[in-house]
Scaffold this motif. Structure first.
Motif, mmCIF file in Angstrom:
data_model
loop_
_atom_site.group_PDB
_atom_site.id
_atom_site.type_symbol
_atom_site.label_atom_id
_atom_site.label_comp_id
_atom_site.label_asym_id
_atom_site.label_seq_id
_atom_site.Cartn_x
_atom_site.Cartn_y
_atom_site.Cartn_z
ATOM 1 N N ALA A 1 0.803 -1.222 0.000
ATOM 2 C CA ALA A 1 0.000 0.000 0.000
ATOM 3 C C ALA A 1 0.835 1.272 0.000
ATOM 4 N N SER A 2 2.093 1.168 0.423
ATOM 5 C CA SER A 2 2.836 2.424 0.615
ATOM 6 C C SER A 2 3.347 2.990 -0.688
ATOM 7 N N ALA A 3 2.447 3.532 -1.469
ATOM 8 C CA ALA A 3 2.897 4.125 -2.714
ATOM 9 C C ALA A 3 2.118 5.389 -3.012
ATOM 10 N N ALA A 4 2.738 6.498 -2.723
ATOM 11 C CA ALA A 4 2.149 7.786 -3.092
ATOM 12 C C ALA A 4 2.383 7.969 -4.588
ATOM 13 N N PRO A 5 1.646 8.872 -5.217
ATOM 14 C CA PRO A 5 1.829 9.037 -6.658
ATOM 15 C C PRO A 5 3.159 9.711 -6.993
ATOM 16 N N SER A 6 3.544 9.637 -8.256
ATOM 17 C CA SER A 6 4.813 10.221 -8.670
ATOM 18 C C SER A 6 4.666 11.704 -9.013
ATOM 19 N N TRP A 7 3.428 12.200 -9.011
ATOM 20 C CA TRP A 7 3.214 13.626 -9.299
ATOM 21 C C TRP A 7 2.877 14.353 -7.997
ATOM 22 N N SER A 8 2.946 15.675 -7.977
ATOM 23 C CA SER A 8 2.681 16.405 -6.741
ATOM 24 C C SER A 8 1.180 16.600 -6.562
ATOM 25 N N VAL A 9 0.723 16.531 -5.321
ATOM 26 C CA VAL A 9 -0.685 16.768 -5.013
ATOM 27 C C VAL A 9 -0.789 17.663 -3.785
ATOM 28 N N GLY A 10 -1.923 18.329 -3.650
ATOM 29 C CA GLY A 10 -2.219 19.072 -2.437
ATOM 30 C C GLY A 10 -1.879 20.538 -2.530
ATOM 31 N N PRO A 11 -2.376 21.295 -1.535
ATOM 32 C CA PRO A 11 -2.109 22.741 -1.513
ATOM 33 C C PRO A 11 -0.626 23.013 -1.334
ATOM 34 N N THR A 12 -0.146 24.113 -1.858
ATOM 35 C CA THR A 12 1.272 24.439 -1.738
ATOM 36 C C THR A 12 1.551 25.315 -0.513
ATOM 37 N N THR A 13 0.492 25.939 0.035
ATOM 38 C CA THR A 13 0.644 26.732 1.258
ATOM 39 C C THR A 13 -0.076 25.998 2.384
ATOM 40 N N ASP A 14 0.541 25.900 3.566
ATOM 41 C CA ASP A 14 -0.122 25.123 4.612
ATOM 42 C C ASP A 14 -1.237 25.920 5.303
ATOM 43 N N TYR A 15 -2.062 25.173 6.037
ATOM 44 C CA TYR A 15 -3.238 25.769 6.662
ATOM 45 C C TYR A 15 -2.851 26.873 7.650
ATOM 46 N N TRP B 1 -12.887 13.295 -13.557
ATOM 47 C CA TRP B 1 -12.268 13.415 -14.873
ATOM 48 C C TRP B 1 -11.333 14.602 -14.775
ATOM 49 N N SER B 2 -10.041 14.304 -14.641
ATOM 50 C CA SER B 2 -9.042 15.284 -14.231
ATOM 51 C C SER B 2 -7.661 14.708 -14.487
ATOM 52 N N ASN B 3 -6.614 15.433 -14.099
ATOM 53 C CA ASN B 3 -5.233 14.959 -14.236
ATOM 54 C C ASN B 3 -4.504 14.990 -12.896
ATOM 55 N N ASP B 4 -3.621 14.044 -12.700
ATOM 56 C CA ASP B 4 -2.733 14.046 -11.535
ATOM 57 C C ASP B 4 -3.492 14.138 -10.203
ATOM 58 N N ILE B 5 -4.315 13.143 -9.984
ATOM 59 C CA ILE B 5 -5.163 13.128 -8.779
ATOM 60 C C ILE B 5 -4.863 11.859 -7.978
ATOM 61 N N TRP B 6 -4.848 11.999 -6.655
ATOM 62 C CA TRP B 6 -4.669 10.857 -5.759
ATOM 63 C C TRP B 6 -5.886 10.781 -4.827
ATOM 64 N N ILE B 7 -6.637 9.710 -4.943
ATOM 65 C CA ILE B 7 -7.813 9.511 -4.094
ATOM 66 C C ILE B 7 -7.541 8.284 -3.230
ATOM 67 N N HIS B 8 -7.553 8.455 -1.917
ATOM 68 C CA HIS B 8 -7.231 7.300 -1.070
ATOM 69 C C HIS B 8 -7.971 7.339 0.255
ATOM 70 N N ASP B 9 -8.170 6.152 0.814
ATOM 71 C CA ASP B 9 -8.810 6.031 2.116
ATOM 72 C C ASP B 9 -10.194 6.690 2.125
ATOM 73 N N VAL B 10 -11.066 6.087 1.341
ATOM 74 C CA VAL B 10 -12.434 6.581 1.191
ATOM 75 C C VAL B 10 -13.384 5.399 1.303
#
Ligand SMILES: *[C@@H]1O[C@H](CO)[C@@H](O)[C@H](O)[C@H]1NC(C)=O
Ligand SMILES: *[C@@H]1O[C@H](CO)[C@@H](O)[C@H](O)[C@H]1NC(C)=O
Length: 447
Positions: free
Chosen positions: A16-30, A201-210
């Motif tokens: 299971a330990s495989a994050a995607p090879s592309w970047s995901v998520g906000p670039t500025t933290d909360y 329908w998008s690009n470079d998306i990681w959906i996990h633990d749902v």
């Protein structure tokens, strides 16, 4: 790779330990956004009384804070009667700790977020929820109410720790987004078609633990899409995960589904089309466990629930299916392997390996391969020419190592469509033996 049924479970966390090879998520933290500016909807006319429409309060808070701040919906019970369309801005977070109850009845989307980037939508207590009260429509046989949440043209974002309940129509759509992460979510809808969980329908998306409970799409990829990784998904009395429906000029590539647990669903994975054109390539479907499902692997390019569209068929190429375990409801009626490719566009480079599924009823099951080339099961080896063919193999011995773990939360009865559906909590396990990639936000913030 060799799998014994017992080893497979022990290995799941490693796999299971495989994050995607592309970047995901906000670039500025909360924290940075929060230290800049916080706009609580209570300061813009919102009231946590479960009656006052908070639509305009959310919109005003968004307008004030959409450039680098936080829109805050504190814990409490709220009513949403007029839908919100939140546009533009940058480096914003929306912290939704309360529960929003649908009180309006328009179609469309209750919360629609578009044209923004560096965005985070989440609940810090892991309790933020939208209760759509879809049963108020469904009990009269109508699916005409709103969808709950839609993101359009959003980049570098995350959506997490949210609970979406009983959508009148779809629960969550990601349309033309990029570099996004969706995780730690519970989606629970009525027991009917037309109530999709997550459509992307998008690009470079990681959906996990749902976790998705409904009777239509669990997590489904549509066209066009590129680079989507879907992991640790619990389809708990759902339609099951899928790709489609695919129509003309389909353009889908680099899609991986891994660690998918499916219970009492229409299928474990379906690729669905009927005629059409374009292509789907580079797909990996690995580590699937299923129990009590109608179909298991169901590639159907002559899908009868869809009207035929122009074209010889969507070209499927380089589709790899591996490590599937468990049982199908009735493997003689609906065999665990069905690869029904269009005679006018035969599938190429399909591999099926470590596939061990057995039937719950009777003592035989079928594998069907039509115009599908590659290796494994009933597939024909490619030899330069890919003419159409049909094969049905009847299997009368249980495959070695088919037995697989179950999840403790498997529902024994569905939620139906005519009474209120309770708001669940977000589970902390979505696939047997796999640890979620991130702790729930509630836990992380109290740690
Ligand atoms: C098939 O797809 C996999 C997964 O995306 C990829 O790693 C591999 O390079 C592809 N193979 C070919 C021949 O393109
Ligand atoms: C599915 O799983 C959860 C536990 O993870 C369980 O509590 C629940 O009753 C099941 N169904 C739904 C609809 O969440």
């Amino acid at each position: 790779m060799f799998f014994s049924p017992f080893l497979a479970i022990g290995l799941a966390p490693l796999l299971a330990s495989a994050a995607p090879s592309w970047s995901v998520g906000p670039t500025t933290d909360y924290a940075t956004k929060a230290s800049n500016k916080v706009c609580s909807i209570l300061d813009y006319g919102g009231k946590a009384d479960g009656k006052t429409d908070i639509g305009s309060a959310i919109s005003s808070a968004w307008d004030e804070c959409k450039e680098g701040g936080v829109v805050y919906i504190p814990s409490g019970e709220y009513a949403l009667e007029s839908w919100v369309r939140l546009t533009g801005g940058k480096s914003t977070a929306m912290r939704m700790d309360g529960t929003i109850y649908r009180t309006g009845s328009d179609g469309g989307n209750m919360i629609f977020i578009e044209h923004t980037s560096d965005f985070e939508l989440f609940s810090s207590n892991s309790k933020g929820a939208i209760q759509g009260y879809g049963y108020e429509f469904h009990k009269d046989g109508s699916l005409s109410g709103p969808r709950l949440l839609r993101l359009y043209d959003v980049s570098d974002f995350s959506v997490h720790d949210l609970i979406l309940v009983d959508a009148p129509a779809f629960h969550f759509s990601l349309d033309t987004c990029s570099n996004g992460e969706v995780y730690n979510m519970a989606i629970r809808g009525g027991d009917s078609g037309g109530l999709d969980g997550i459509d992307v329908w998008s690009n470079d998306i990681w959906i996990h633990d749902v976790e998705v409970t409904n009777k239509d799409e669990c997590v489904t990829v549509k066209s066009p899409s590129k680079s989507i990784l879907v992991e640790n998904i619990y389809c708990n009395w759902s339609g099951g995960c899928a790709m489609g429906s695919l129509s003309t000029d389909v353009d889908i590539s680099d899609i991986t589904y891994r660690n998918i647990y499916t219970w009492k669903s229409n299928q474990m994975y379906m690729i669905k089309s009927n005629g059409g054109s374009g292509s789907v390539s580079d797909v990996v479907l690995e580590n699937f466990i299923g129990h009590g499902n109608a179909y298991s692997l169901d590639i159907d390019q002559a899908w009868s629930s869809m009207s035929t569209v122009d074209g010889d068929g969507v070209q499927l190429n380089n589709i790899s299916i591996s490590n599937w375990k468990g049982t199908a409801e009735n493997g003689a009626q609906r065999g665990p392997i069905k690869v029904n490719c269009a005679p006018g566009a035969p599938c190429t480079d399909v591999t099926i390996e470590d596939f061990a599924m057995w039937t719950e009823e009777g003592d035989s099951e079928t594998y069907i391969c039509n115009s599908a080339y590659g290796s494994g099961a009933c597939l024909k080896e490619e030899s330069g020419d890919t003419t159409s063919y049909s094969t049905t193999v009847t299997v009368t011995t249980a495959p070695t190592g088919y037995s697989a773990a179950t999840m403790a939360g498997d529902l024994s009865t569905a939620f139906g469509t005519d009474s209120e559906i309770p708001i669940p909590t977000i589970p902390t396990s979505f696939y047997p033996g796999a640890t979620p990639f991130s702790a729930l936000a509630a836990k992380a913030s109290s740690a």
